[in-house]
Design an enzyme around this catalytic site. Structure first.
Site, short mmCIF file in Angstrom:
data_model
loop_
_atom_site.label_atom_id
_atom_site.label_comp_id
_atom_site.label_asym_id
_atom_site.label_seq_id
_atom_site.Cartn_x
_atom_site.Cartn_y
_atom_site.Cartn_z
N PHE A 58 1.68 35.98 0.82
CA PHE A 58 3.10 35.77 0.53
C PHE A 58 3.47 36.31 -0.86
O PHE A 58 4.60 36.75 -1.07
CB PHE A 58 3.43 34.28 0.62
CG PHE A 58 4.90 33.99 0.58
CD1 PHE A 58 5.69 34.18 1.70
CD2 PHE A 58 5.49 33.52 -0.58
CE1 PHE A 58 7.05 33.92 1.67
CE2 PHE A 58 6.85 33.25 -0.62
CZ PHE A 58 7.64 33.44 0.51
N GLU A 59 2.52 36.32 -1.78
CA GLU A 59 2.77 36.79 -3.14
C GLU A 59 2.68 38.31 -3.29
O GLU A 59 3.05 38.85 -4.33
CB GLU A 59 1.80 36.11 -4.11
CG GLU A 59 1.98 34.61 -4.25
CD GLU A 59 1.40 33.79 -3.10
OE1 GLU A 59 1.81 32.62 -2.96
OE2 GLU A 59 0.55 34.30 -2.33
N VAL A 82 -3.58 37.50 7.65
CA VAL A 82 -2.86 36.30 8.06
C VAL A 82 -3.38 35.94 9.44
O VAL A 82 -3.24 36.71 10.38
CB VAL A 82 -1.33 36.53 8.08
CG1 VAL A 82 -0.60 35.24 8.43
CG2 VAL A 82 -0.85 37.07 6.75
N HIS A 89 3.47 28.17 10.54
CA HIS A 89 3.31 28.78 9.21
C HIS A 89 2.98 30.27 9.33
O HIS A 89 3.52 31.09 8.58
CB HIS A 89 2.20 28.03 8.46
CG HIS A 89 1.96 28.51 7.07
ND1 HIS A 89 2.82 28.24 6.04
CD2 HIS A 89 0.94 29.24 6.55
CE1 HIS A 89 2.35 28.79 4.93
NE2 HIS A 89 1.21 29.40 5.21
N ARG A 128 -11.16 43.83 12.91
CA ARG A 128 -10.28 44.80 12.25
C ARG A 128 -10.72 45.09 10.81
O ARG A 128 -10.16 45.96 10.16
CB ARG A 128 -8.85 44.28 12.28
CG ARG A 128 -8.25 44.37 13.66
CD ARG A 128 -6.90 43.69 13.74
NE ARG A 128 -6.24 43.97 14.99
CZ ARG A 128 -6.51 43.37 16.14
NH1 ARG A 128 -7.45 42.46 16.20
NH2 ARG A 128 -5.86 43.68 17.24
#
Length: 156
Positions: A58-59, A82, A89, A128
């Site tokens: 998020f940052e 994520v 969330h 991945r």
């Protein structure tokens, strides 16, 4: 005959900032290793790579904006993972990080590369980050190299 412009895959003389989320570091460390390997294999030099760790994904957009605005970099490569949990969330974070990274590139004109894994499970993220699906950090760096060259060739 049409004029065709392509970005070349040569990192020589180009400066990169790699932003990496510390959250899910087990995965993001491997993405970083892939990105570094890609840049080095395309004639990039370690001295022209700055690595900045953020607490989470998020940052990343706010730090990406600062780094892009500095005009020190030919590309900013954003790496994060994520992974869906039991709450919504995941949806909020994945969406905001995606929009934020896109916004930085559009606002600054500096290629800001999306190397964020959005996965349903830890196993998917591992795939991945260097197993079955290849290393998405490598692929993000490859896009950064090509876009840096393309932006140089298309300067107005």
């Amino acid at each position: 005959m049409a004029n065709v412009v392509h970005g070349q895959l040569n990192a020589k003389g180009k400066k990169f900032c790699i932003l990496v989320s510390r959250f899910n570091e087990f995965i993001t460390q491997r993405l970083l290793e892939g990105a570094m390997d890609c840049i080095q294999r395309h004639d990039g030099e370690d001295k022209n790579i700055d690595i900045v760790w953020t607490p989470g994904s998020f940052e990343i957009p706010i730090v990406a904006m600062r780094m892009a605005q500095s005009k020190k970099y030919d590309a900013v490569i954003c790496l994060a993972a994520v992974i869906r949990g039991g709450t919504v969330h995941f949806e909020y974070i994945a969406s905001e990080v995606t929009k934020g990274i896109a916004h930085v590139g559009l606002q600054t004109g500096v290629p800001t590369i999306y190397g964020v894994l959005t996965c349903e499970s830890l196993e998917e993220a591992i795939e991945r980050a260097g197993t079955k699906q290849g290393n998405k950090g490598w692929q993000a760096a490859l896009s950064g190299i090509e876009m840096a060259d393309l932006m140089e060739k298309t300067k107005i």
